[in-house]
Scaffold this active site. Structure first.
Site, PDB file in Angstrom:
ATOM      1  N   ASN A  27     -52.004 -55.838 -19.434  1.00  0.00           N
ATOM      2  CA  ASN A  27     -51.843 -55.213 -18.104  1.00  0.00           C
ATOM      3  C   ASN A  27     -52.855 -54.002 -18.108  1.00  0.00           C
ATOM      4  O   ASN A  27     -52.529 -53.050 -18.500  1.00  0.00           O
ATOM      5  CB  ASN A  27     -50.651 -55.043 -17.583  1.00  0.00           C
ATOM      6  CG  ASN A  27     -50.332 -54.703 -16.088  1.00  0.00           C
ATOM      7  OD1 ASN A  27     -51.643 -54.257 -15.421  1.00  0.00           O
ATOM      8  ND2 ASN A  27     -49.351 -54.530 -15.650  1.00  0.00           N
ATOM      9  N   CYS A  43     -51.534 -50.538  -9.961  1.00  0.00           N
ATOM     10  CA  CYS A  43     -51.973 -51.786 -10.192  1.00  0.00           C
ATOM     11  C   CYS A  43     -52.638 -52.407  -8.846  1.00  0.00           C
ATOM     12  O   CYS A  43     -53.716 -53.406  -9.178  1.00  0.00           O
ATOM     13  CB  CYS A  43     -51.069 -52.887 -10.840  1.00  0.00           C
ATOM     14  SG  CYS A  43     -50.293 -52.228 -12.238  1.00  0.00           S
ATOM     15  N   HIS A  54     -54.151 -59.892  -9.944  1.00  0.00           N
ATOM     16  CA  HIS A  54     -53.532 -58.866 -11.036  1.00  0.00           C
ATOM     17  C   HIS A  54     -53.241 -59.399 -12.221  1.00  0.00           C
ATOM     18  O   HIS A  54     -52.149 -60.267 -12.352  1.00  0.00           O
ATOM     19  CB  HIS A  54     -52.903 -57.916 -10.287  1.00  0.00           C
ATOM     20  CG  HIS A  54     -52.289 -56.716 -11.381  1.00  0.00           C
ATOM     21  ND1 HIS A  54     -53.034 -56.183 -12.226  1.00  0.00           N
ATOM     22  CD2 HIS A  54     -50.885 -56.412 -11.552  1.00  0.00           C
ATOM     23  CE1 HIS A  54     -52.195 -55.346 -13.061  1.00  0.00           C
ATOM     24  NE2 HIS A  54     -50.937 -55.531 -12.484  1.00  0.00           N
TER      25      HIS A  54
END
Length: 323
Positions: free
Chosen positions: A280, A114, A250
């Site tokens: 996500n 990520c 993020h």
């Protein structure tokens, strides 16, 4: 004069298939309310059968090049941040290079889960500042739907597929905080936490594996580390949090996003949030949010932006740039 890596184009791509939270109710002990209350996610996109990470990346790259008003012939390098490349090798970046018809320069992948796009931005900045490239196409692209355990309600409802791309160009600045472009980067990792977020398979084990996560532990590390790295990057840039126009974090979980903003003393009105629509998307989430933020009219030329992310490794970091 100071050489800066300046953003001149942004674009994104999302697969056609939209998956609302309600779709999981038929196979899991979950509900739309349960997912929204714990993550802020309402829907996400899943890639179609046969649609790969490099396909998504190429479409996002094409949009970014169009936004910049240039072609692949004007680009010196391509960096793709991904943990879900099409093949073990070659890199997804070389596949994008081929699809764009680019027969010069160089292309490679960055894998920091990520945090991948932040790592890729930092790498692109180094290439430009050192004079190794004049224009770099930086892409975050993922098909995390391919590594989900569809029986694990704690993880499979959180992730989605997508891609975002940013074109960076070398431009002269005066060395002040008023320069456009990347003003500072801050990167970290600590492998002792590798068991908090990982995929239980890989080439050496001859399995694809599924994503595994200790959500509560990841949350605890995320808020603390994201706020710290963002503040460190701002300090390196010679700026305070008061100078920040937008945080583009993020997009993992609305609680993490809110907690980080609160720890930095910033109002949520200064945060670009897209987690509700995309879930996500790992390395793709920051460029996706940047592109959507520009489309919405939130991000404007001259704005000071802080991007920060944390992912498996653990790996985390932040970038400060003036749009």
């Amino acid at each position: 004069m100071t050489l800066r890596a300046v953003a001149i184009g942004i674009g994104h791509y999302l697969p056609d298939r939209v998956v609302p939270n309600s779709e999981f109710e038929a196979t899991l002990d979950t509900s739309d309310e349960w997912i929204r209350s714990r993550s802020g996610i309402e829907r996400r996109h899943f890639a179609a059968e046969g649609e790969t990470t490099s396909n998504l990346a190429t479409k996002a790259a094409t949009a970014a090049l169009q936004d910049a008003g240039i072609t692949a012939a004007d680009v010196d390098a391509i960096i793709v941040a991904t943990s879900t490349a099409d093949l073990t090798f070659p890199s997804a970046a070389t596949m994008v290079q081929s699809e764009l018809g680019m027969r010069h320069g160089f292309a490679f992948d960055v894998q920091a889960v990520c945090a991948g796009f932040v790592y890729a931005l930092s790498t692109a900045n180094a290439l430009i500042v050192s004079g190794q490239a004049r224009r770099v196409l930086v892409i975050g692209a993922e098909t995390f739907s391919r590594i989900m355990d569809w029986t694990d309600r704690a993880t499979c409802v959180l992730f989605g597929d997508g891609a975002g791309a940013l074109v960076l160009e070398a431009q002269d600045g005066n060395g002040s905080t008023q320069d456009r472009g990347i003003l500072a980067t801050d990167l970290h990792s600590d492998g002792q936490f590798k068991d908090l977020l990982y995929v239980d398979g890989g080439v050496s084990t001859q399995t694809t594996g599924h994503l595994r996560m200790q959500g509560n532990q990841v949350f605890r590390h995320a808020v603390e580390k994201l706020a710290a790295t963002a503040e460190a990057a701002l300090d390196k840039a010679g700026l305070s949090s008061d100078a920040v126009d937008w945080i583009v974090p993020h997009q993992a979980n609305i609680r993490i996003i809110q907690g980080t903003a609160r720890k930095m003393g910033l109002d949520m009105e200064k945060v670009v949030v897209t987690v509700q629509d995309h879930g996500n998307t790992s390395a793709a989430s920051i460029p996706l949010a940047l592109s959507v933020g520009k489309q919405r009219g939130q991000i404007k030329p001259g704005d000071v932006i802080v991007t920060e992310a944390i992912g498996g490794g653990l790996a985390w970091g932040a970038v400060v740039l003036r749009w």
